[in-house]
Design a protein around this motif. Structure first.
Motif, PDB file in Angstrom:
ATOM      1  N   ALA A 157     -50.698 -78.081 -11.280  1.00 39.83           N
ATOM      2  CA  ALA A 157     -52.201 -77.701 -11.413  1.00 39.83           C
ATOM      3  C   ALA A 157     -52.384 -76.642 -11.982  1.00 39.83           C
ATOM      4  N   ALA A 158     -51.786 -75.293 -11.013  1.00 38.70           N
ATOM      5  CA  ALA A 158     -52.088 -74.091 -11.517  1.00 38.70           C
ATOM      6  C   ALA A 158     -51.263 -73.846 -12.795  1.00 38.70           C
ATOM      7  N   ARG A 159     -50.239 -74.226 -12.898  1.00 39.79           N
ATOM      8  CA  ARG A 159     -49.632 -73.913 -14.451  1.00 39.79           C
ATOM      9  C   ARG A 159     -50.469 -74.292 -15.447  1.00 39.79           C
ATOM     10  N   ALA A 160     -51.052 -75.743 -15.163  1.00 42.55           N
ATOM     11  CA  ALA A 160     -51.849 -76.206 -16.372  1.00 42.55           C
ATOM     12  C   ALA A 160     -53.240 -75.528 -16.564  1.00 42.55           C
ATOM     13  N   GLN A 161     -53.664 -74.968 -15.460  1.00 41.62           N
ATOM     14  CA  GLN A 161     -55.032 -73.792 -15.691  1.00 41.62           C
ATOM     15  C   GLN A 161     -54.526 -72.797 -16.499  1.00 41.62           C
ATOM     16  N   LEU A 162     -53.277 -72.326 -16.230  1.00 40.20           N
ATOM     17  CA  LEU A 162     -52.994 -71.235 -16.807  1.00 40.20           C
ATOM     18  C   LEU A 162     -52.706 -71.246 -18.409  1.00 40.20           C
ATOM     19  N   GLU A 163     -52.295 -72.441 -18.826  1.00 44.07           N
ATOM     20  CA  GLU A 163     -51.972 -72.924 -20.160  1.00 44.07           C
ATOM     21  C   GLU A 163     -53.195 -72.932 -20.883  1.00 44.07           C
ATOM     22  N   VAL A 164     -54.360 -73.802 -20.122  1.00 48.11           N
ATOM     23  CA  VAL A 164     -55.630 -73.811 -20.632  1.00 48.11           C
ATOM     24  C   VAL A 164     -56.351 -72.425 -21.033  1.00 48.11           C
ATOM     25  N   GLN A 165     -56.223 -71.443 -20.149  1.00 49.47           N
ATOM     26  CA  GLN A 165     -56.710 -70.183 -20.193  1.00 49.47           C
ATOM     27  C   GLN A 165     -55.856 -69.434 -21.376  1.00 49.47           C
ATOM     28  N   GLN A 166     -54.842 -69.647 -21.555  1.00 45.11           N
ATOM     29  CA  GLN A 166     -53.942 -68.921 -23.011  1.00 45.11           C
ATOM     30  C   GLN A 166     -54.414 -69.514 -24.052  1.00 45.11           C
TER      31      GLN A 166
END
Length: 297
Positions: A157-166
């Motif tokens: 979930a943390a990785r997914a949030q980072l990808e969305v932010q990128q």
């Protein structure tokens, strides 16, 4: 009264005389005809037979000199239009000015555009800060997941949030570029080097997109156009040098090189267009001069 024998004798003598006369006449006619034939043969032999008359028929070239009207026009002419709406802030050129490619012609009020650009930059900066924080959280989650103190699902979930932010950062970066381009389009610049023919706007005017600000003409080189019939078209070919003379104005002649020979006639006039390129270093010769070109057809 004559006796029968006497009569026979007279008749015999008369017949014999007639035969002699006829024979003599025939003999005289024969010899006269023979003499005439001999004389004709002698005269024919004395004649000299003339040489035969020989006439040589060859080809002849019929050349004619033709003159064509020609006009020297700018090689390139453009209407320079504004691309955004706005109020004219300042105009930097006048008709007749020489400009280089990239020179500023006019500026529009870009206050609102600059504000939008700064807002886009601020949003991008905030998004990048948030990306930094999310990246830190992902690193912590990876450490905890490695020690089995954090579920794998929370790491994902943390990785997914980072990808969305990128992805959001990329969108904001594109928005910043768009706003920068809008600011730049409040500046009207020359797309090529040439001369300003007309200035069509004034400071303070409110303009809509595609409103013409000025017309610009490139005078180096110049374009010469001729209009010829189908009979004269073979006299022109690409690369041919033509001499344009200006007898009416006294301008010195100029050499133009044929750059295009149109193979399609105008639907109205039925004439073909021949275009030539005349070098004009520094734009010293003005456009619009009318002259003549003479060629052998």
């Amino acid at each position: 009264m004559l006796s029968r024998n006497t009569k026979r004798t007279i008749l015999a003598l008369t017949f014999a005389g007639t035969v002699v006369i006829i024979f003599a006449a025939a003999t005289r006619h024969y010899f006269a005809a023979r003499a005439l034939a001999i004389r004709l043969e002698e005269e024919r032999a004395a004649l000299v037979e003339p040489e035969p008359l020989i006439v040589e028929i060859g080809t002849m070239d019929f050349d004619r000199r033709r003159s064509f009207a020609v006009r020297l026009d700018p090689y390139r002419r453009s209407r320079i239009a504004v691309e955004v709406s706005g109020r004219v802030d300042s105009v930097h050129v006048e008709a007749g000015d020489r400009v280089e490619a990239g020179d500023l012609l006019a500026t529009l009020d870009d206050t609102l555009a600059r504000l939008s650009f700064r807002a886009a930059e601020a949003s991008l900066a905030a998004a990048r800060q948030q990306e930094t924080e999310l990246a830190r959280r992902v690193r912590e989650a990876e450490t905890l997941a490695a020690s089995r103190t954090l579920p794998e699902t929370q790491l994902e979930a943390a990785r997914a949030q980072l990808e969305v932010q990128q992805s959001e950062i990329e969108r904001l970066r594109i928005e910043v570029e768009r706003q920068r381009e809008l600011v730049e389009r409040h500046r009207v610049t020359a797309p090529f080097s040439g001369w300003v023919e007309e200035r069509l706007i004034e400071p303070g005017e409110s303009l809509n997109p595609n409103t013409t600000a000025a017309t610009l003409a490139a005078l180096d080189p110049l374009r010469a156009r001729l209009f010829v019939s189908d009979l004269d078209l073979p006299a022109f070919e690409v690369g041919q040098e033509l001499t344009v003379r200006f007898d009416a104005t006294g301008e010195p002649p100029v050499t133009a090189t044929v750059s295009a020979v149109n193979r399609s006639a105008d639907s109205v006039t039925g004439l073909f267009t021949v275009e030539a390129r005349a070098e004009n270093p520094g734009g010293g010769r003005p456009a619009g001069l009318q002259g003549t070109v003479t060629v052998t057809t």
